[in-house]
Design a protein around this motif. Structure first.
Motif, PDB file in Angstrom:
ATOM      1  N   LYS A  20       0.820  -1.220   0.000  1.00  0.00           N
ATOM      2  CA  LYS A  20       0.000   0.000   0.000  1.00  0.00           C
ATOM      3  C   LYS A  20       0.846   1.258   0.000  1.00  0.00           C
ATOM      4  O   LYS A  20       1.817   1.355   0.735  1.00  0.00           O
ATOM      5  CB  LYS A  20      -0.893  -0.002   1.259  1.00  0.00           C
ATOM      6  CG  LYS A  20      -1.551   1.334   1.568  1.00  0.00           C
ATOM      7  CD  LYS A  20      -2.648   1.212   2.609  1.00  0.00           C
ATOM      8  CE  LYS A  20      -3.174   2.587   3.008  1.00  0.00           C
ATOM      9  NZ  LYS A  20      -4.319   2.555   3.884  1.00  0.00           N
ATOM     10  N   THR A  21       0.485   2.219  -0.864  1.00  0.00           N
ATOM     11  CA  THR A  21       1.003   3.580  -0.706  1.00  0.00           C
ATOM     12  C   THR A  21      -0.155   4.567  -0.534  1.00  0.00           C
ATOM     13  O   THR A  21       0.075   5.698  -0.148  1.00  0.00           O
ATOM     14  CB  THR A  21       1.857   4.061  -1.900  1.00  0.00           C
ATOM     15  OG1 THR A  21       0.997   4.229  -3.038  1.00  0.00           O
ATOM     16  CG2 THR A  21       2.977   3.107  -2.236  1.00  0.00           C
ATOM     17  N   SER A 305      -1.537  11.842   5.074  1.00  0.00           N
ATOM     18  CA  SER A 305      -1.579  12.091   3.634  1.00  0.00           C
ATOM     19  C   SER A 305      -0.226  11.883   2.969  1.00  0.00           C
ATOM     20  O   SER A 305       0.815  12.015   3.615  1.00  0.00           O
ATOM     21  CB  SER A 305      -1.997  13.553   3.431  1.00  0.00           C
ATOM     22  OG  SER A 305      -2.089  13.864   2.087  1.00  0.00           O
ATOM     23  N   ARG A 306      -0.289  11.632   1.681  1.00  0.00           N
ATOM     24  CA  ARG A 306       0.904  11.820   0.859  1.00  0.00           C
ATOM     25  C   ARG A 306       1.209  13.314   0.888  1.00  0.00           C
ATOM     26  O   ARG A 306       0.294  14.134   0.749  1.00  0.00           O
ATOM     27  CB  ARG A 306       0.639  11.387  -0.585  1.00  0.00           C
ATOM     28  CG  ARG A 306       0.570   9.901  -0.779  1.00  0.00           C
ATOM     29  CD  ARG A 306       0.399   9.530  -2.237  1.00  0.00           C
ATOM     30  NE  ARG A 306      -0.888   9.930  -2.779  1.00  0.00           N
ATOM     31  CZ  ARG A 306      -1.072  10.849  -3.708  1.00  0.00           C
ATOM     32  NH1 ARG A 306      -0.044  11.484  -4.241  1.00  0.00           N
ATOM     33  NH2 ARG A 306      -2.281  11.146  -4.155  1.00  0.00           N
ATOM     34  N   THR A 361       6.597   9.458   8.302  1.00  0.00           N
ATOM     35  CA  THR A 361       6.767   8.033   7.983  1.00  0.00           C
ATOM     36  C   THR A 361       5.461   7.511   7.407  1.00  0.00           C
ATOM     37  O   THR A 361       4.462   8.227   7.361  1.00  0.00           O
ATOM     38  CB  THR A 361       7.039   7.210   9.264  1.00  0.00           C
ATOM     39  OG1 THR A 361       5.945   7.435  10.155  1.00  0.00           O
ATOM     40  CG2 THR A 361       8.336   7.588   9.929  1.00  0.00           C
ATOM     41  N   THR A 364       0.617   2.468   9.343  1.00  0.00           N
ATOM     42  CA  THR A 364      -0.834   2.246   9.376  1.00  0.00           C
ATOM     43  C   THR A 364      -1.403   2.220  10.800  1.00  0.00           C
ATOM     44  O   THR A 364      -2.420   2.875  11.058  1.00  0.00           O
ATOM     45  CB  THR A 364      -1.194   0.967   8.589  1.00  0.00           C
ATOM     46  OG1 THR A 364      -0.770   1.158   7.234  1.00  0.00           O
ATOM     47  CG2 THR A 364      -2.685   0.683   8.604  1.00  0.00           C
ATOM     48  N   TYR A 371      -6.677   8.904  13.324  1.00  0.00           N
ATOM     49  CA  TYR A 371      -8.101   9.027  12.941  1.00  0.00           C
ATOM     50  C   TYR A 371      -8.976   8.983  14.193  1.00  0.00           C
ATOM     51  O   TYR A 371      -9.912   9.753  14.347  1.00  0.00           O
ATOM     52  CB  TYR A 371      -8.513   7.878  12.009  1.00  0.00           C
ATOM     53  CG  TYR A 371      -8.006   7.989  10.588  1.00  0.00           C
ATOM     54  CD1 TYR A 371      -8.368   9.061   9.786  1.00  0.00           C
ATOM     55  CD2 TYR A 371      -7.189   7.004  10.036  1.00  0.00           C
ATOM     56  CE1 TYR A 371      -7.912   9.160   8.480  1.00  0.00           C
ATOM     57  CE2 TYR A 371      -6.724   7.097   8.723  1.00  0.00           C
ATOM     58  CZ  TYR A 371      -7.098   8.174   7.951  1.00  0.00           C
ATOM     59  OH  TYR A 371      -6.652   8.279   6.667  1.00  0.00           O
ATOM     60  N   ILE A 392     -12.627   7.665   6.439  1.00  0.00           N
ATOM     61  CA  ILE A 392     -12.137   6.928   7.613  1.00  0.00           C
ATOM     62  C   ILE A 392     -12.296   7.806   8.854  1.00  0.00           C
ATOM     63  O   ILE A 392     -12.748   7.360   9.906  1.00  0.00           O
ATOM     64  CB  ILE A 392     -10.665   6.505   7.423  1.00  0.00           C
ATOM     65  CG1 ILE A 392     -10.477   5.695   6.130  1.00  0.00           C
ATOM     66  CG2 ILE A 392     -10.186   5.703   8.626  1.00  0.00           C
ATOM     67  CD1 ILE A 392      -9.024   5.406   5.746  1.00  0.00           C
TER      68      ILE A 392
HETATM   69  P1  ADP Z   1      -4.431   8.970  -1.965  1.00  0.00           P
HETATM   70  O1  ADP Z   1      -4.828   7.642  -2.472  1.00  0.00           O
HETATM   71  O2  ADP Z   1      -4.537  10.078  -2.967  1.00  0.00           O
HETATM   72  O3  ADP Z   1      -3.078   8.959  -1.315  1.00  0.00           O
HETATM   73  P2  ADP Z   1      -6.700   8.706  -0.123  1.00  0.00           P
HETATM   74  O4  ADP Z   1      -7.270   9.627   0.903  1.00  0.00           O
HETATM   75  O5  ADP Z   1      -7.643   8.189  -1.147  1.00  0.00           O
HETATM   76  O6  ADP Z   1      -5.442   9.431  -0.790  1.00  0.00           O
HETATM   77  O7  ADP Z   1      -6.089   7.422   0.597  1.00  0.00           O
HETATM   78  C1  ADP Z   1      -4.960   7.491   1.398  1.00  0.00           C
HETATM   79  C2  ADP Z   1      -4.845   6.210   2.196  1.00  0.00           C
HETATM   80  O8  ADP Z   1      -3.476   6.044   2.588  1.00  0.00           O
HETATM   81  C3  ADP Z   1      -5.650   6.249   3.488  1.00  0.00           C
HETATM   82  O9  ADP Z   1      -5.975   4.916   3.873  1.00  0.00           O
HETATM   83  C4  ADP Z   1      -4.649   6.852   4.462  1.00  0.00           C
HETATM   84  O10 ADP Z   1      -4.955   6.528   5.792  1.00  0.00           O
HETATM   85  C5  ADP Z   1      -3.375   6.171   4.012  1.00  0.00           C
HETATM   86  N1  ADP Z   1      -2.137   6.907   4.294  1.00  0.00           N
HETATM   87  C6  ADP Z   1      -1.663   8.013   3.646  1.00  0.00           C
HETATM   88  N2  ADP Z   1      -0.486   8.391   4.176  1.00  0.00           N
HETATM   89  C7  ADP Z   1      -0.198   7.516   5.158  1.00  0.00           C
HETATM   90  C8  ADP Z   1       0.894   7.364   6.069  1.00  0.00           C
HETATM   91  N3  ADP Z   1       1.929   8.199   6.057  1.00  0.00           N
HETATM   92  N4  ADP Z   1       0.863   6.339   6.942  1.00  0.00           N
HETATM   93  C9  ADP Z   1      -0.203   5.486   6.952  1.00  0.00           C
HETATM   94  N5  ADP Z   1      -1.254   5.568   6.130  1.00  0.00           N
HETATM   95  C10 ADP Z   1      -1.256   6.563   5.236  1.00  0.00           C
END
Ligand code: ADP
Length: 498
Positions: A20-21, A305-306, A361, A364, A371, A392
């Motif tokens: 997962k990213t 977030s990214r 970092t 999850t 959250y 979420i």
């Molecule tokens: P995108 O797919 O554009 O990155 P979304 O809001 O659709 O944005 O989904 C992001 C997912 O990635 C969510 O489940 C969010 O909790 C998770 N996520 C993003 N950044 C991190 C991080 N640094 N650590 C853990 N989970 C992350």
């Protein structure tokens, strides 16, 4: 609706819990479970990256080594298999040379890696003698499939009836490479180019998916409309307008089984819509863990977030001083991405150590604690195909503050205490003062504790589970099958506006 069970093969570069990213992984980890519950024979396939642990996920051999055409030669792959949910097979394409890496993307040979993955997935179906009626492709990594179904596999009896559905999770990531990739994909002899692609003389995987797919989905109704405009179309609004009759906006859901504040193993205490009392304990534990002052009265704003331009962090950079000086609030950010945003948030933390916590970092379990422990969740995106963060957050009673764009506009409506309506705080223009005033409205509302409790409950009572959206996907699959049967592929060449 015709309820006949369908055979659906879903292909993706990411899938929770394996790789997962971002949101793509969440969607591919959850939608198949909802499709299975509707009675469909859904199977998923992804590459077996080096970090996907065979023992942890009980991966078993499914197919012995076989060869796949690639670059005028062949490449050898094996297939491993495990299961998720109620009996959903998940297949992994194994090839050490291409996938035994530490990350999912950002390698010089990404085009080769995903071409091989897609070709292996098709040949795998044949070897398993399991004929998919639908191949559901996700993002550019799998966008070559509709192109193949219309060319190389067009006369192949095994795949002749197979329709393709292509989901755009983010139009900004298109997979652009040199012409060499057509040789690698075995498509060089099929004279075809889409004029006016950004970067002429380049091969754009996303464009091929958009052009050849029987149906296209753009993960929220608003994003499906927005991408028809030059502002959001990333250079392909003209192509999407031409394919408008195939373009849908089925909203993403989230996995209500694993994303649940009453059972989440990553949070220190559990709460629910019917008993919110433990939420304050979870908030206090989070403040303590993050080095913030432990204080129930100060609103805590979470961000996960990214760290990319898309997500609106420049707006935060513009008003952070004023936010911290004038409002009584705390911030907690979890994210990775662009260096300049790492620096921005690091400096925010350095200046306000007891009020701004920063975790640069990907984590999850920590994400779940944020959250659950935050009061509000900030997502000021420039554009947002659907956005899962706000969904979420709402499930955990964290009230969203969002820009009204894409899926954020479809899922968050401005709170009106007087009308008992709405579920968050929103702003329209991409403007830091507009964001600022939305945050002010949120923090002021927070001081009215009973009103806030009702607002949290409004958020938690909304249903963003996959059930309704999975039914819409089934309708989409049926439309894709009908148009595939009707229109002999490939479609007429797109008429590029002059
Ligand atoms: P995108 O797919 O554009 O990155 P979304 O809001 O659709 O944005 O989904 C992001 C997912 O990635 C969510 O489940 C969010 O909790 C998770 N996520 C993003 N950044 C991190 C991080 N640094 N650590 C853990 N989970 C992350």
């Amino acid at each position: 609706m015709n309820n006949r069970p369908l055979r659906i093969l879903m292909l993706s570069a990411e899938m929770t819990p394996f790789a997962k990213t971002g949101g793509l992984a969440d969607v591919v980890g959850a939608l198949p479970k909802a499709l299975r519950d509707l009675g469909h024979d859904i199977r998923v396939c992804l590459p077996r990256y080096g970090f996907v642990d065979k023992a942890r996920f009980a991966l078993k051999p499914a197919l012995k080594a076989f060869t796949v055409p690639m670059n005028g030669q062949t490449e050898e792959v094996e297939i491993l298999q495990t299961e998720i949910g109620r009996g959903i097979p998940v297949y992994f394409v194994e090839n050490a040379k291409y996938y035994d890496r530490e990350d999912i993307y950002m390698y010089h040979d990404d085009a080769d890696r995903f071409i091989l993955f897609c070709r292996a997935a098709l040949e795998m179906a044949r070897k398993l003698d399991w004929q998919p009626e639908i191949i559901h492709c996700n993002d550019w990594h799998t966008a070559i499939i509709p192109n193949w179904l219309a060319t190389i596999y067009r006369e192949d009896p095994f795949f002749a009836g197979t329709a393709s559905v292509y989901t755009i999770h983010n139009l900004a990531y298109q997979g652009v490479f040199g012409h060499r990739v057509l040789e690698i994909a075995g498509l060089a002899k099929y004279e075809f180019n889409i004029a006016q692609c950004p970067g002429e003389n380049q091969i754009n995987f996303m464009a091929r998916g958009l052009y050849f797919a029987d149906c296209i989905n753009a993960v929220s109704p608003t994003y499906a409309r927005e991408i028809l405009t030059p502002e959001y179309g990333e250079g392909f609004d003209w192509l999407l307008r031409q394919r408008r009759d195939r373009l849908y906006g089925v909203l993403n859901g989230i996995d209500y089984e694993t994303i649940d504040p009453s059972t989440d193993p990553h949070i220190p205490a559990h709460f629910s819509l019917h008993d919110l009392s433990a939420k304050r304990l979870v908030k206090a534990a989070l403040q303590y863990e993050a080095g913030l002052s432990v204080d129930a009265e100060t609103p805590l704003i979470g961000m996960i977030s990214r760290l990319s331009d898309q997500k609106g962090f420049d707006l935060i950079g513009q008003v952070i001083e004023a936010l911290m000086a004038h409002l009584d609030l705390q911030l907690i950010l979890l994210g990775t991405g662009d260096d300049r945003y790492h620096q921005l948030f690091q400096s925010i933390h350095d200046r306000f150590p007891a009020r701004a916590a920063v975790f640069l970092t990907f984590n999850t379990p920590l994400a779940q604690r944020i959250y659950a422990g935050s009061d509000m969740f900030l997502m000021p995106s420039r554009f947002e195909p659907c956005g899962l963060g706000q969904l979420i957050a709402m499930r955990y009673g964290s009230v969203p503050i969002v820009r009204r764009t894409g899926g954020l506009a479809d899922t968050v409506q401005e709170f009106r205490a007087d009308l008992a309506a709405g579920n968050g705080f929103t702003f329209g223009p991409y403007d830091s003062m507009a964001m600022f005033t939305a945050i002010v409205r949120a923090t002021v509302s927070y001081t009215y504790r009973e009103t806030w409790r009702l607002l949290m409950m409004r958020c938690m009572s909304l249903d963003f589970s996959w059930h309704a959206s999975a039914e819409k996907y089934v309708e989409l699959y049926q439309r894709a099958l009908a148009s595939h049967a009707e229109h002999k592929m490939p479609p007429q060449f797109a008429q590029v506006p002059g």
